[in-house]
Scaffold this motif. Structure first.
Motif, PDB file in Angstrom:
ATOM      1  N   UNK B 357     -24.401  10.100  39.542  1.00 44.48           N
ATOM      2  CA  UNK B 357     -23.558   8.836  39.870  1.00 44.48           C
ATOM      3  C   UNK B 357     -23.250   8.402  40.936  1.00 44.48           C
ATOM      4  N   UNK B 360     -26.320   6.419  42.676  1.00 50.89           N
ATOM      5  CA  UNK B 360     -26.305   5.179  41.977  1.00 50.89           C
ATOM      6  C   UNK B 360     -25.150   4.119  42.686  1.00 50.89           C
ATOM      7  N   UNK B 361     -24.156   4.789  42.390  1.00 55.32           N
ATOM      8  CA  UNK B 361     -23.138   3.809  42.387  1.00 55.32           C
ATOM      9  C   UNK B 361     -23.250   2.764  44.318  1.00 55.32           C
ATOM     10  N   UNK B 365     -24.655  -0.410  45.257  1.00 53.33           N
ATOM     11  CA  UNK B 365     -23.700  -1.456  45.846  1.00 53.33           C
ATOM     12  C   UNK B 365     -23.943  -1.988  47.426  1.00 53.33           C
ATOM     13  N   UNK B 420     -13.674  10.831  38.937  1.00 51.22           N
ATOM     14  CA  UNK B 420     -14.077   9.926  38.420  1.00 51.22           C
ATOM     15  C   UNK B 420     -13.627   8.500  39.018  1.00 51.22           C
ATOM     16  N   UNK B 422     -13.567   6.237  41.904  1.00 51.04           N
ATOM     17  CA  UNK B 422     -14.675   6.396  44.221  1.00 51.04           C
ATOM     18  C   UNK B 422     -13.357   5.838  44.535  1.00 51.04           C
ATOM     19  N   UNK B 423     -12.246   4.859  44.425  1.00 51.52           N
ATOM     20  CA  UNK B 423     -11.712   4.240  45.721  1.00 51.52           C
ATOM     21  C   UNK B 423     -10.698   5.362  45.708  1.00 51.52           C
ATOM     22  N   UNK B 426     -12.587   7.971  48.869  1.00 49.79           N
ATOM     23  CA  UNK B 426     -12.803   7.239  49.310  1.00 49.79           C
ATOM     24  C   UNK B 426     -11.894   7.340  50.403  1.00 49.79           C
TER      25      UNK B 426
END
Lengths: 98, 497
Positions: B357, B360-361, B365, B420, B422-423, B426
């Motif tokens: 995942x 893919x993200x 992006x 799950x 992502x932000x 990061x």
């Protein structure tokens, strides 16, 4: 900056050659919307007179002599291929029947 | 000898060179340690027992013949599974390369072998080095030896965990946004991102080519310096390799003195989002630098607050292009080749099945950021932020010799906590990303345990481009002073597995 729609994400998946399932699209659309919302902040500061930086090193056109050198044998180069035939990579059909 | 796995790399090399032990004994001790603990830690994706023992025997033979050994000959190393190794699987933590056996060695791999370094195996990582926790590996997560329910950092979590659990005294990482430094910080080890272009990228499976940089990971600053000198240097096979002498990092590590140096504290890396215990240990490290004779000033780098958004446009943009090579035609996985699907459909089915995942993200992006109509607002703007960050560094280094900050805003978080989101994930790279965007050198080393959770905190030292030696000079002084204060290296406080 407007958010990203599910249709746009489906289009991105096609451009990216990713065959995604419907539920994956739903999930990614939500996450990409949040990410794009956060990264759009780059629009806040950079002004017109700032040159872009694409690379940390000021290098252009690093050249070397064009000489024959030892390299992989055909067997080595094809060793990882999903399919090969007659010393070539064998690929699925690219053009249509006609 | 007593436990060979507890020695530093420098001590190990000395013991092998002087005949107190043999390279084979050292390799066997580490292979036994891997057998004993890696089922719990899962630092390795592949252990190359035979290759390690063969390399060790070669070192012992050289010594027996009276040949001079290099400074790391016979020292075991854990290699991140992102560098190609001839004849040994290289997966990059991805299913799309499962079972792939590279037909060639990366330049870094070749240099290690030529130096007599004994490669034990390949370490776990976030798929394609995309992540900050190693949870994105297609082969399951790695545990942090300080607390196996927590992340060992990422993307190089296998390498940092191998060091912290005494499975290897040396490891290799790659740092695109912090993937060497952040794992080092959360495992109480040392990690260095050299100046961009210092270590060849030939044979490093590309994620973001203008940011990716291989570098040394170790348990001590001197060991990292010794490894740095083995892997750095010009390589004609990498057109972005710097053709200049490698800074004298080993000499700097042996010097370890900050007297009279000017050190800047990055003002922007504090406050909201920073764990109190991390800030406390960081303040103590700054105080220590003062006590050691450095002049410490606060430095503002205002554009650093835009580094994270710029990075998450630039890195995915480059990744979307780099990962186009995984088309199911020449190597790796192929799905759907049953005579009913076209080549293009096979590519799309394979990539859907083979990428996880996060990959893919990021591909989507990046594709978005580079697409017509959005390019100027996203990728174009991010490139301008990159210029501003480089200018902030230049201004800072006019005033100080090095900058310091916490390496990460928090200590190791529990596995699953940010998986799950992502932000949230990061944010782990908030303090490390600016040096990737500007290309300068940076190090993380331990500066204590956070009082609230007893987990390691990393001190980041940042130096100008091609001044990597300053990292080692400062890092070594800090390490010596902290070790004297604690009475032992920090890692000795880690629980035994």
């Amino acid at each position: 900056m407007p958010g990203i729609t599910r249709e746009e994400v489906a289009h991105l998946a096609r451009l990216s050659r990713l065959e995604l399932k419907d539920e994956e699209l739903d999930h990614f659309a939500e996450q990409l919307d949040a990410i794009i919302d956060a990264v759009a902040r780059v629009g806040e500061i950079a002004a017109d007179d700032i040159p872009p930086t694409s690379h940390p090193l000021p290098l252009t056109n690093v050249m070397r002599p064009d000489e024959v050198r030892p390299s992989l044998t055909p067997q080595e180069a094809l060793a990882g291929a999903p399919a090969s035939e007659e010393q070539r990579f064998k690929v699925p059909q690219i053009l249509g029947e006609d | 000898m007593s436990d060979l796995t507890r020695l530093t790399a420098a001590e190990t090399a000395e013991a092998v060179a002087s005949g107190k032990t043999s390279a084979v004994e050292v390799a066997e001790a580490h292979l036994a340690r891997i057998d004993a603990v890696d089922e719990k830690v899962h630092a390795f994706l592949h252990v190359d027992r035979e290759g390690a023992l063969t390399a060790a025997r070669a070192v012992d033979d050289k010594r027996a013949k009276g040949e001079t050994l290099g400074p790391l000959a016979g020292v075991p190393l854990a290699l991140k599974d992102v560098f190609t190794t001839r004849g040994i699987p290289t997966t990059v933590g991805s299913k799309i390369l499962e079972g792939w056996i590279p037909p060639y060695d990366a330049t870094l791999t070749r240099r290690l072998k030529e130096a007599g370094v004994v490669i034990l195996g390949k370490t776990n990582m976030d798929e394609f080095a995309m992540g900050s926790s190693t949870e994105n590996s297609a082969y399951g997560p790695t545990g942090n030896p300080w607390d196996l329910t927590r992340i060992p950092g990422g993307s190089g979590g296998g390498s940092s965990a191998a060091l912290a659990s005494y499975q290897a005294p040396l490891a290799i990482g790659t740092d695109t946004g912090g993937s060497i430094r952040q794992p080092a910080a959360v495992t109480g080890t040392v990690g260095v991102k050299p100046t961009y272009g210092a270590v060849s990228r030939y044979g490093l499976v590309a994620f973001s080519s203008s940011l990716d940089q291989g570098g040394p990971c170790a348990r001590t600053v001197l060991d990292a310096a010794l490894l740095h000198e083995v892997i750095a240097g010009h390589d004609a096979l990498d057109s972005t390799s710097i053709d200049a002498p490698v800074p004298a990092v080993v000499e700097a590590a042996k010097l370890g003195n900050v007297k009279g140096m000017r050190i800047g504290v990055v003002k922007e890396f504090s406050g909201e989002g920073y764990q109190p215990g991390v800030e406390q240990r960081f303040r103590e490290a700054v105080e220590l630098l003062r006590e050691l004779g450095a002049e410490v000033v606060e430095i503002s780098c205002p554009s650093f607050t835009y580094a994270l958004p710029a990075y998450y446009l630039i890195a995915p943009s480059e990744a979307s292009s780099n990962l186009a090579r995984f088309d199911a035609m020449r190597y790796g996985l192929r799905v759907g080749d049953d005579a009913t699907h076209s080549a293009e459909e096979v590519t799309a089915l394979t990539r859907a099945a083979g990428f996880g995942p996060e990959v893919k993200r990021r591909i989507m992006l990046g594709t978005y950021a580079l697409s017509s109509g959005y390019y100027d607002a996203y990728y174009g703007q991010a490139q301008k932020v990159r210029t501003l960050i480089t200018q902030d560094f230049a201004r800072a280094f006019d005033q100080v010799d090095v900058l310091v900050s916490p390496t990460t805003p928090t200590t190791a978080f529990p596995i699953g906590e940010r998986a799950d989101d992502p932000m949230a994930m990061y944010l782990a790279d908030l303090c490390t990303i600016p040096s990737n965007l500007a290309g300068n050198a940076a190090m993380s080393l331990p500066c204590g345990l956070a009082p609230e959770d007893g987990l390691p905190v990393g001190l980041q030292i940042i130096a100008p481009t091609m001044a990597d030696d300053r990292l080692y000079r400062v890092g070594s002084a800090v390490e010596a002073a902290f070790t004297a204060r604690w009475g032992h290296p920090l890692l000795e406080e880690a629980p035994s597995l």
